[in-house]
Each structure stands twice: as structure tokens, then as C-alpha cells.
Scaffold this active site. Structure first.
Site, short mmCIF file in Angstrom:
data_model
loop_
_atom_site.label_atom_id
_atom_site.label_comp_id
_atom_site.label_asym_id
_atom_site.label_seq_id
_atom_site.Cartn_x
_atom_site.Cartn_y
_atom_site.Cartn_z
N TYR A 27 38.54 -97.37 45.03
CA TYR A 27 39.56 -98.36 45.34
C TYR A 27 39.60 -98.64 46.84
O TYR A 27 38.71 -98.21 47.58
CB TYR A 27 40.90 -97.89 44.77
CG TYR A 27 40.87 -97.77 43.26
CD1 TYR A 27 40.59 -98.88 42.46
CD2 TYR A 27 41.07 -96.54 42.62
CE1 TYR A 27 40.52 -98.77 41.07
CE2 TYR A 27 41.01 -96.43 41.24
CZ TYR A 27 40.73 -97.55 40.47
OH TYR A 27 40.65 -97.45 39.10
N ARG A 35 45.19 -88.33 47.01
CA ARG A 35 44.07 -88.07 46.10
C ARG A 35 42.79 -88.59 46.72
O ARG A 35 42.72 -89.72 47.20
CB ARG A 35 44.30 -88.74 44.75
CG ARG A 35 43.05 -88.67 43.85
CD ARG A 35 43.27 -89.20 42.46
NE ARG A 35 43.29 -88.10 41.51
CZ ARG A 35 42.78 -88.18 40.27
NH1 ARG A 35 42.21 -89.29 39.85
NH2 ARG A 35 42.83 -87.15 39.45
#
Length: 364
Positions: A184, A231
Site C-alpha cells: 500500500y 504494521r
């Protein structure tokens, strides 16, 4: 050494065990990305996790390109999350919202036909789910070429992260997690096969981790470092994103996050026996462990024995379970008592209603 069933302090969050629920994209919100009542059922059923990390939740419309995924940028979305969080708390659980900007993985269908943004102009492989077209019902389309995020757009991006984090606290969440993994937006800045910039956000490792550091610092400044997690996915290719030399990159990222003082670092790092991708180099987390002094959480295809072995060896402080928790709402009890696990129904992972979502039974 600690047991999986021992408590752990994750910043300001007291987790009664070290079995966390990993973030799992599910797709049960509305087309306006508002959480629905079935989501309250689903998360409350899994409240025995040491900490639930929600499905990836969009920080802005620019950053959200997944059909029926939830968001946290409008008042309506915040109001939709409130009963979900309340249900988890009533069931005795703790829950953190994962903050998501999908970067080049946002299809133009979601953003009025505009190009998605990434570190550089490139295109992700494969297809993405969009809303069905009236004429055909098709819900998968190829990714489109992204444009480079301009430097003058970064302050607005940081504002989006801060607003979503603040909205999460308004909704009652115990904390947030910055999603900087899995190809992402932030991950495209980190890795050298997707970042070709020649400005302060490209080239050297300190430059490539700059956006991660700035986003995390802004979120920590907004809600507190003790309620901020991150994360990362340090091991191998994911959604077309990879790095030629991941060890120094992710060690530098871990050191930067340690300096900020975040509550925990959770990592998706596939292992040789992995079922969702296999590593193309040795594990990176041992080097990260040396520089990140806070709670370190590993995730990817762990069972009971190998999870406890990771704790015993000092490699991790807790383990996050994904699809196993999806299919077993009472996973901590099943692990503790050696009970059989429910079969996962993958056809319902990403879209649908209660079936394959909130209808997995607890053990008798």
C-alpha cells in the site's frame, strides 16, 4: 519465558493474553464505507483476543479502493463504528483501528476516475474488486497506473491520517495501527522496486523511510504514542512491491519507530511454510528485534507450538492470528484447550453478509 496466555502491556492497552487478532479485510460495510450491525456481531464474538486489530479502514476516499470496506473520515462512519467498539468493550475486549491508504491499489472507479497515488508512477499487478457495473455485474478490474504523490500533497496526507486517528478515538477505539505494509501507499515509498523518486522521499534508506516516520509521528502526536501501533511486511514480494536489500531497510524503519515510542510493531512476515506467499530471503525480524525495544508481534501461519517457540526464543512478544481467528471466534480458548479448529470458508472472506462472517460457531 512468557506464555501465549500471559498478559502483556501494549503501550496504554492492557492485553490479557498474547494472542492478537490480525487485521483482515472483509468487506461488510456500506458503499459509503459505513460500518454495519453485522460487524458488531463479528468483532464482539472475537473479544477474547488480547487485542483486536480491525480490518483495514480508509483514512480518506483517495486512499480507499476496496468494495464495502469501512472508513474513518466522515461523521457517519464514526457513528457507524461506535456500536461496533461498544459491543467489543461490553464483551470484555480491546480493539484498535487499522488506518489504511491503499496508494496505487485504489482503482479510479473509487475516486471519480482520477489516477491513484504512489511513491512513483507504476502499476500494481492483478485486479481489484470494484462495485458491480450495472450492465455486466463485473466486480474485478485491472489496476490503473498511479501517479507520483507530490511533495506539496504530503501535509494534506498527514492531516488525513491525523483526522482518521482522532476519529478512531472519538468512536471509542483503544488505539490505532498505521498500515505500512502489503504494497500500500507507505510500502511503495519504503521499497526500491516501487520508489524511483529523486527528492527527499526517494533514493537512500533514510529518505525512503521518511514518509513512514512522518505519518507515524503525526498519528502519535494526535492520539499518543502509547496508543499507536504500526504494521510492516519486511519479508518478500507482496502485491508487486519488494526490496533488493530488505534487512537494512526494515532495521532502519524499526529504529525510527522505536525512537517515536510506539506502543507495538506488528509484522506480516511469511515463512518457508507459508500459505500466502513464501519468503525469498532469510527472516528480517531478528535484526529489527535488536533495534526495536517495544512489543514485537509476528504474524503469518502460526499455530500453537511454533507461536510459543517464537516467544520462548525471544523473537516476539505476541503473535497475531489472521484467517485462524476469522474462522474461530473463540481462538484463545481453542488453543489453550487443544480443541479442533473450524474450517475456513474462503469464498466468503471478502464480500457478503453474515454467512462466512459471523456464523462460525464457538466450540461446544
Amino acid at each position: 519465558m512468557p506464555s501465549l496466555f500471559d498478559p502483556i502491556q501494549l503501550g496504554a492497552i492492557h492485553a490479557p493474553n498474547r494472542i492478537l487478532m490480525a487485521p483482515l479485510t472483509r468487506g461488510r460495510a456500506t458503499r459509503s464505507h459505513v460500518p454495519t450491525p453485522v460487524m458488531a456481531d463479528y468483532y464482539a464474538q472475537r473479544a477474547s483476543a488480547g487485542l483486536i486489530i480491525t480490518e483495514a479502514t480508509g483514512i480518506s476516499q483517495q486512499g480507499l479502493g476496496w468494495a464495502y470496506a469501512p472508513g474513518l473520515w466522515t461523521d457517519e462512519q464514526v457513528e457507524g463504528w461506535k456500536p461496533v467498539v461498544e459491543a467489543v468493550h461490553k464483551a470484555g475486549g480491546r480493539i484498535a483501528a487499522q488506518l489504511w491508504h491503499m496508494g496505487r491499489l485504489v482503482h479510479p472507479d473509487f475516486i471519480g476516475g482520477e489516477a491513484p497515488v504512489a511513491a512513483s508512477a507504476n502499476t500494481a499487478p492483478g485486479t481489484v474488486r470494484t462495485y458491480p457495473a450495472e450492465e455486466s455485474g463485473e466486480i474485478k478490474r485491472p489496476y490503473a497506473q498511479a501517479r507520483p504523490l507530490r511533495v506539496d500533497e504530503i501535509p494534506g496526507l498527514l492531516d488525513d491520517y491525523a483526522r482518521a486517528a482522532q476519529n478512531a478515538i472519538r468512536a471509542g477505539f483503544d488505539g490505532v495501527q498505521v498500515h505500512a505494509a502489503n504494497g500500500y501507499l507507505i510500502d511503495t515509498f519504503l521499497r526500491d522496486n516501487s520508489n524511483f523518486r529523486d527528492d527527499d522521499y526517494g533514493g537512500s534508506i533514510p529518505n525512503r523511510i521518511r514518509l513512514l516516520r512522518e505519518v507515524t509521528q503525526r498519528v502519535a502526536d494526535t492520539v499518543g504514542g502509547d496508543r499507536t501501533g504500526v504494521r510492516l511486511s519486511p519479508n518478500g514480494e507482496v502485491q508487486g512491491v519488494n526490496d533488493s536489500n530488505p534487512a537494512p531497510l526494515f532495521e532502519a524503519a524499526a529504529a525510527a519507530l522505536d525512537a517515536i515510542g510506539i506502543a507495538f510493531l506488528e509484522m506480516r512476515e511469511p515463512r518457508a511454510t507459508g500459505t500466502r506467499g513464501k519468503p525469498d530471503h532469510p527472516p528480517v525480524h531478528p535484526g529489527m528485534r535488536k533495534v526495536f525495544k517495544g512489543p514485537l508481534i509476528l504474524n503469518s501461519d502460526y499455530h500453537l507450538d511454533d507461536a510459543q517457540a517464537a516467544l520462548d526464543a525471544g523473537e516476539a512478544d505476541a503473535i497475531a492470528y489472521g484467517r485462524t481467528f476469522l474462522a474461530n471466534p473463540d481462538l484463545p480458548r481453542r488453543l489453550r484447550e487443544g480443541l479442533p479448529l473450524n474450517e475456513q470458508r474462503e469464498e466468503f472472506f471478502y464480500i457478503g453478509g453474515a454467512e462466512g462472517y459471523s456464523d462460525y460457531p464457538a466450540a461446544a
